[in-house]
Design a protein around this motif. Structure first.
Motif, mmCIF file in Angstrom:
data_model
loop_
_atom_site.group_PDB
_atom_site.id
_atom_site.type_symbol
_atom_site.label_atom_id
_atom_site.label_comp_id
_atom_site.label_asym_id
_atom_site.label_seq_id
_atom_site.Cartn_x
_atom_site.Cartn_y
_atom_site.Cartn_z
ATOM 1 N N SER A 81 32.068 44.550 31.456
ATOM 2 C CA SER A 81 31.928 44.609 32.995
ATOM 3 C C SER A 81 33.010 43.584 33.540
ATOM 4 O O SER A 81 33.481 42.756 33.074
ATOM 5 C CB SER A 81 30.548 44.182 33.505
ATOM 6 O OG SER A 81 30.140 43.036 33.269
ATOM 7 N N GLU A 83 32.447 41.242 35.527
ATOM 8 C CA GLU A 83 31.860 40.054 35.645
ATOM 9 C C GLU A 83 31.812 39.299 34.310
ATOM 10 O O GLU A 83 32.166 38.229 34.036
ATOM 11 C CB GLU A 83 30.260 40.153 36.094
ATOM 12 C CG GLU A 83 30.245 40.423 37.608
ATOM 13 C CD GLU A 83 30.438 42.043 37.645
ATOM 14 O OE1 GLU A 83 30.569 42.386 38.851
ATOM 15 O OE2 GLU A 83 30.228 42.648 36.730
ATOM 16 N N SER A 84 31.692 40.113 33.075
ATOM 17 C CA SER A 84 31.783 39.693 31.729
ATOM 18 C C SER A 84 33.085 39.293 31.324
ATOM 19 O O SER A 84 33.327 38.257 30.716
ATOM 20 C CB SER A 84 31.250 40.825 30.943
ATOM 21 O OG SER A 84 31.402 40.261 29.573
ATOM 22 N N GLU A 86 35.419 38.146 33.845
ATOM 23 C CA GLU A 86 35.384 37.105 34.522
ATOM 24 C C GLU A 86 35.010 35.852 33.754
ATOM 25 O O GLU A 86 36.005 34.882 33.529
ATOM 26 C CB GLU A 86 34.911 37.228 35.773
ATOM 27 C CG GLU A 86 35.684 38.149 36.676
ATOM 28 C CD GLU A 86 34.825 38.575 37.991
ATOM 29 O OE1 GLU A 86 33.858 38.271 37.950
ATOM 30 O OE2 GLU A 86 35.571 39.430 38.574
ATOM 31 N N GLU A 87 33.876 35.809 33.328
ATOM 32 C CA GLU A 87 33.238 34.828 32.567
ATOM 33 C C GLU A 87 34.110 34.438 31.222
ATOM 34 O O GLU A 87 34.502 33.432 30.890
ATOM 35 C CB GLU A 87 31.799 35.253 32.044
ATOM 36 C CG GLU A 87 30.803 35.107 33.341
ATOM 37 C CD GLU A 87 29.452 35.680 32.820
ATOM 38 O OE1 GLU A 87 29.084 35.924 31.781
ATOM 39 O OE2 GLU A 87 28.908 36.043 33.638
ATOM 40 N N SER A 109 37.691 41.915 45.699
ATOM 41 C CA SER A 109 37.557 41.475 44.450
ATOM 42 C C SER A 109 37.853 40.260 44.076
ATOM 43 O O SER A 109 38.410 39.466 44.572
ATOM 44 C CB SER A 109 38.196 42.412 43.449
ATOM 45 O OG SER A 109 38.034 43.638 43.717
ATOM 46 N N LYS A 110 36.921 39.645 43.265
ATOM 47 C CA LYS A 110 37.014 38.227 42.725
ATOM 48 C C LYS A 110 38.316 38.129 42.172
ATOM 49 O O LYS A 110 38.602 38.920 41.337
ATOM 50 C CB LYS A 110 35.876 37.848 41.878
ATOM 51 C CG LYS A 110 35.623 36.449 41.686
ATOM 52 C CD LYS A 110 34.745 36.056 40.693
ATOM 53 C CE LYS A 110 33.310 36.404 41.083
ATOM 54 N NZ LYS A 110 32.191 36.018 40.375
#
Length: 146
Positions: A81, A83-84, A86-87, A109-110
Motif C-alpha cells: 500500500s 502507506e506501507s 511511505e513507512e 497525496s502525501k
C-alpha cells in the motif's frame, strides 16, 4: 494516472534539484535546461542504505541533470500500500541521515521530503493503483557543487 505520476515525478525532480538561494529568474533558467536519460529498470540508482520492500519492482530509472544539480527519479510498482511504502522509505531515509518532513502535494497525496547535511535531497510519493497495488516515485539528488 501513470502519465500524471511520471509528470509529477519529473516536476518534483526539478524542484528537488533546483538551486537553493538563487534568484527566481536564475532558477527558471536553470530548470529550463534539463537532461533526462532513461536508464531502464535497474535498482542501481538506489542510494546506499535504501532497499525495496518485498513485492516492489523498479519500473523505470530516469537520470536527471540540470544546471543546478544531478539526481535520479526511480519509478516503482508495488504490491504494498502507499502507506506501507511511505513507512518503509521514511524509516530508511531517517536511518541514512535525512531529516524528513511530510507534506501534501498538489494532487492531495502525501509526499515525503528530506535533506541531509551533505546536500543530498530525497523526495517520495506513492499512489494507489489497480487491485490494491501502488505506484510510487523516489527522487534522490544533490545540488551541483561548483
Amino acid at each position: 494516472m501513470e502519465f500524471m505520476m511520471r509528470r509529477n515525478s519529473c516536476l518534483l525532480a526539478l524542484a528537488l534539484l533546483a538551486g537553493c538561494g538563487a534568484a527566481e529568474s536564475e532558477n527558471y533558467e536553470a530548470q529550463s535546461e534539463i537532461s533526462l536519460e532513461d536508464v531502464g529498470a535497474s535498482e542501481a540508482a538506489l542510494p546506499e542504505g535504501f532497499t525495496l520492500p518485498s513485492g516492489t519492482q523498479v519500473a523505470q530509472n530516469t537520470r536527471v541533470s540540470t544546471a543546478n544539480g544531478d539526481g535520479w527519479v526511480i519509478y516503482l510498482d508495488s504490491a504494498s500500500s502507499p502507506e506501507s511504502l511511505e513507512e518503509h522509505f521514511a524509516a530508511q531515509a531517517e536511518a541514512a541521515g535525512f531529516v524528513i518532513s511530510v507534506e501534501m502535494n498538489q494532487s492531495g497525496s502525501k509526499q515525503l521530503r528530506g535533506a541531509r547535511a551533505d546536500g543530498m535531497k530525497f523526495d517520495f510519493a506513492a499512489l494507489p493503483h489497480d487491485g490494491g497495488s501502488s505506484r510510487a516515485s523516489l527522487a534522490i539528488g544533490r545540488d551541483r557543487q561548483d
